[in-house]
Design a protein around this motif. Structure first.
Motif, PDB file in Angstrom:
ATOM      1  N   ARG A 446     -60.336  60.543 -74.335  1.00  0.00           N
ATOM      2  CA  ARG A 446     -60.543  60.702 -72.886  1.00  0.00           C
ATOM      3  C   ARG A 446     -61.113  59.433 -72.255  1.00  0.00           C
ATOM      4  NH1 ARG A 446     -64.529  61.833 -69.477  1.00  0.00           N
ATOM      5  NH2 ARG A 446     -66.065  61.806 -71.163  1.00  0.00           N
ATOM      6  N   LEU A 447     -62.073  58.810 -72.928  1.00  0.00           N
ATOM      7  CA  LEU A 447     -62.641  57.571 -72.396  1.00  0.00           C
ATOM      8  C   LEU A 447     -61.607  56.454 -72.386  1.00  0.00           C
ATOM      9  CD1 LEU A 447     -66.156  57.609 -74.122  1.00  0.00           C
ATOM     10  CD2 LEU A 447     -65.610  58.189 -71.757  1.00  0.00           C
ATOM     11  N   ALA A 448     -60.727  56.417 -73.380  1.00  0.00           N
ATOM     12  CA  ALA A 448     -59.685  55.377 -73.413  1.00  0.00           C
ATOM     13  C   ALA A 448     -58.699  55.561 -72.267  1.00  0.00           C
ATOM     14  CB  ALA A 448     -58.964  55.412 -74.758  1.00  0.00           C
ATOM     15  N   VAL A 449     -58.346  56.835 -71.940  1.00  0.00           N
ATOM     16  CA  VAL A 449     -57.413  57.081 -70.837  1.00  0.00           C
ATOM     17  C   VAL A 449     -58.049  56.694 -69.496  1.00  0.00           C
ATOM     18  CG1 VAL A 449     -56.163  58.892 -69.611  1.00  0.00           C
ATOM     19  CG2 VAL A 449     -56.208  58.874 -72.106  1.00  0.00           C
ATOM     20  N   ALA A 450     -59.364  56.951 -69.355  1.00  0.00           N
ATOM     21  CA  ALA A 450     -60.068  56.640 -68.100  1.00  0.00           C
ATOM     22  C   ALA A 450     -60.650  55.243 -68.082  1.00  0.00           C
ATOM     23  CB  ALA A 450     -61.193  57.661 -67.880  1.00  0.00           C
ATOM     24  N   ALA A 451     -60.221  54.369 -69.012  1.00  0.00           N
ATOM     25  CA  ALA A 451     -60.798  53.021 -69.100  1.00  0.00           C
ATOM     26  C   ALA A 451     -60.469  52.222 -67.853  1.00  0.00           C
ATOM     27  CB  ALA A 451     -60.269  52.312 -70.344  1.00  0.00           C
ATOM     28  N   SER A 452     -61.454  51.385 -67.458  1.00  0.00           N
ATOM     29  CA  SER A 452     -61.301  50.481 -66.309  1.00  0.00           C
ATOM     30  C   SER A 452     -61.805  49.105 -66.702  1.00  0.00           C
ATOM     31  CB  SER A 452     -62.048  51.026 -65.087  1.00  0.00           C
ATOM     32  OG  SER A 452     -63.426  51.148 -65.378  1.00  0.00           O
ATOM     33  N   GLY A 453     -61.951  48.227 -65.736  1.00  0.00           N
ATOM     34  CA  GLY A 453     -62.349  46.852 -66.034  1.00  0.00           C
ATOM     35  C   GLY A 453     -63.781  46.701 -66.487  1.00  0.00           C
ATOM     36  N   ASP A 454     -64.680  47.647 -66.117  1.00  0.00           N
ATOM     37  CA  ASP A 454     -66.098  47.521 -66.461  1.00  0.00           C
ATOM     38  C   ASP A 454     -66.482  48.367 -67.670  1.00  0.00           C
ATOM     39  OD1 ASP A 454     -65.629  49.886 -65.230  1.00  0.00           O
ATOM     40  OD2 ASP A 454     -67.420  49.848 -63.943  1.00  0.00           O
ATOM     41  N   THR A 455     -65.516  48.835 -68.452  1.00  0.00           N
ATOM     42  CA  THR A 455     -65.820  49.616 -69.653  1.00  0.00           C
ATOM     43  C   THR A 455     -66.214  48.692 -70.793  1.00  0.00           C
ATOM     44  OG1 THR A 455     -63.462  49.575 -70.176  1.00  0.00           O
ATOM     45  CG2 THR A 455     -64.306  51.518 -69.032  1.00  0.00           C
ATOM     46  N   PRO A 456     -66.885  49.224 -71.834  1.00  0.00           N
ATOM     47  CA  PRO A 456     -67.308  48.372 -72.963  1.00  0.00           C
ATOM     48  C   PRO A 456     -66.119  47.783 -73.721  1.00  0.00           C
ATOM     49  CG  PRO A 456     -68.573  50.411 -72.913  1.00  0.00           C
ATOM     50  CD  PRO A 456     -67.465  50.572 -71.913  1.00  0.00           C
TER      51      PRO A 456
END
Length: 508
Positions: A446-456
């Protein structure tokens, strides 16, 4: 490396006969231009300051150095330094002082304490970072070796108790608490060193006046009234010791707090991975515990030195009058009168009665014993204490728990491959979750699908790995809502029929 950050000749400034003058000028330049204000002085301002310092400390100059002479310190179209035109001024002395000021400025540039920076036609003077740290240390030495660190024990206690209230928001407070505890240990060492220095100065004094001056100026005013008063009042070593140990025990026994602290250390880039961050967390806890476990010996030594110096002070004041010669002047006429009285009677004067003459005992038990022969060192097997099984089991369970929380890209790939057929497409709402490992894999997906430019960075690496075999598309219709979590829906499409093997999981 130390000398990778400093000029190779930076310490030669204090090797000559003018070292006291250089130290005086350098500290003044640092305090006026670089310590607290963001000033960018010009060459003429720095040389003017050196010129003023020479006027106040002209007696510190030694003629061993040959001054460097040049017509103008500033380069290019810079403005010359003008001397004040006073009728009472000595022109020769002013010219000589200006030559010395320019010489000191060139020496500061050549040894790396200062550097020139050009912005167009303007030339300013700056101080390199390494030289700035050394100058700050020199200022601290001039201000006094006694550090006013009265609230360190209170700070360590507050930071540890804040971790118990909210470990996630106050995680970096543990790292600061470890530094504060180390500073408190150095503070106790500085107090003990100050007492030893006063003791050495007292023993090296050749007169009663100097000895008493060391006692009252160094021992009473600088140590007793400042350092010793602080550690026996606001920073007493035993004041919050029990509460600090209780907070440390609670943090070490809480697996959840250790995990939160590890994640915070990793996010703050104090370590490169989770195992290294966890090691730093336990190392900080151990540092605080070691400092407050070993303060008993340091405080006992401080008390012994203080008591010994107070006894010497009392004896010095008590016997000061007897060394002045007045005792001998009073006793000499009395002894002469006793001699004349004894000669006139022709016999030895004494007190009649049963008193026996005093004899000094010469017992062999009062003599110093000879030193025994040292036993030779024999190599052997060192018996190490056995590890506690319960503590080892707890450490192993903690490591397994933290390793389980670290989800790899291979685990996520196998999770999706079991739920999406080859070259097929499945809604995330239809993914079944049976175990905690499935939940962790779905959360990472889920975090990978919602990833954006400011993710770790680790999330970006997971996205890059998954996009080799899968494509993702957000779905507004079918949201995920089950017994494990509720989130926005998305669709996963499988591009190939590749299967990730168990052996590819580097975390296992």
């Amino acid at each position: 490396m130390l000398f990778g950050q400093l000029n190779a000749d930076i310490f030669t400034l204090f090797s000559g006969s003018n070292r006291h003058l250089y130290e005086h000028v350098l500290v003044k330049i640092y305090e006026d231009f670089f310590r607290s204000d963001l000033r960018f002085p010009t060459q003429s301002e720095v040389v003017s300051l050196i010129y003023e310092r020479l006027g106040h400390s002209a007696e510190l100059w030694r003629e061993d150095e040959t001054p460097v002479t040049f017509d103008q310190v500033v380069t290019g179209r810079g403005r010359r330094i003008r001397r004040r035109s006073l009728e009472i001024a000595d022109t020769g002395a002013s010219s000589e002082a200006m030559v010395r000021a320019r010489h000191i400025y060139i020496r500061l540039l050549a040894t790396g304490w200062l550097e020139e920076t050009r912005y167009g036609l303007k030339v300013t003077v700056d101080m390199p970072p390494g030289a700035m740290r050394l100058a700050e240390f020199l200022c601290a030495l001039r201000e006094g070796m006694s550090e006013q660190l009265g609230g360190l024990v209170v700070q360590v206690r507050n930071e540890l108790e804040a971790l118990q209230v909210n470990a996630r928001d106050n995680a970096l407070g543990l790292h600061k608490a470890a530094r504060d505890a180390a500073s408190f240990g150095r503070y106790l060492r500085s107090v003990l060193s100050a007492l030893r220095e006063v003791d050495r100065q007292v023993l090296a004094s050749d007169s009663i006046g100097r000895r008493l001056r060391h006692y009252f100026e160094d021992f009473v005013e600088r140590v007793l009234l400042q350092d010793y008063a602080v550690i026996t009042t606001t920073s007493h070593p035993y004041r919050f010791r029990h509460r600090i140990f209780a907070a440390l025990d609670a943090l070490e026994d809480s697996v959840l707090d250790i995990g939160v602290l590890t994640d915070a250390y990793l996010e703050a880039r104090l370590a490169k991975d989770l195992p290294a961050a966890r090691d730093i967390v336990f190392d900080d806890l151990s540092k605080i515990r070691r400092v407050f476990q070993r303060i008993e010996e340091a405080f006992e030594r401080i008390q012994q030195h203080r008591a010994r110096l107070e006894t010497r002070l009392r004896n010095t004041v008590r016997y000061a009058g007897r060394r002045s010669g007045s005792f001998l002047m009073r006793s000499e006429p009395l002894l002469l009168q006793l001699d004349k009285l004894q000669e006139s009677h022709g016999r030895t004067l004494g007190i009649p009665g049963p008193l026996e003459p005093r004899q000094s005992p010469l017992s062999p038990f009062l003599l110093a014993r000879s030193r025994n022969a040292r036993a030779p060192i024999v190599s052997g097997i060192l018996l190490l204490p056995s590890a506690e099984p319960l503590r080892e089991l707890r450490k192993r369970l903690e490591r397994e728990h933290l390793d389980r929380l670290t989800v790899t890209s291979e685990q996520v790939s196998r999770f999706v491959e079991r739920r999406v057929p080859p070259f097929g497409e499945t809604e995330a709402a239809n993914f079944w979750i049976d175990t905690i490992d499935d939940f962790l894999a779905f959360e990472a997906l889920r975090l990978a699908v919602a990833a954006s430019g400011d993710t770790p960075e680790d999330v970006h690496q997971l996205v890059a790995h998954l996009r080799e075999s899968f494509s993702f598309q957000r779905s507004d219709g079918a949201d995920v809502d089950n017994a494990w979590l509720a989130c926005n829906g998305f669709r996963v499409q499988r591009k190939d029929d590749r299967v990730t093997l168990e052996g590819h999981d580097h975390a296992k």
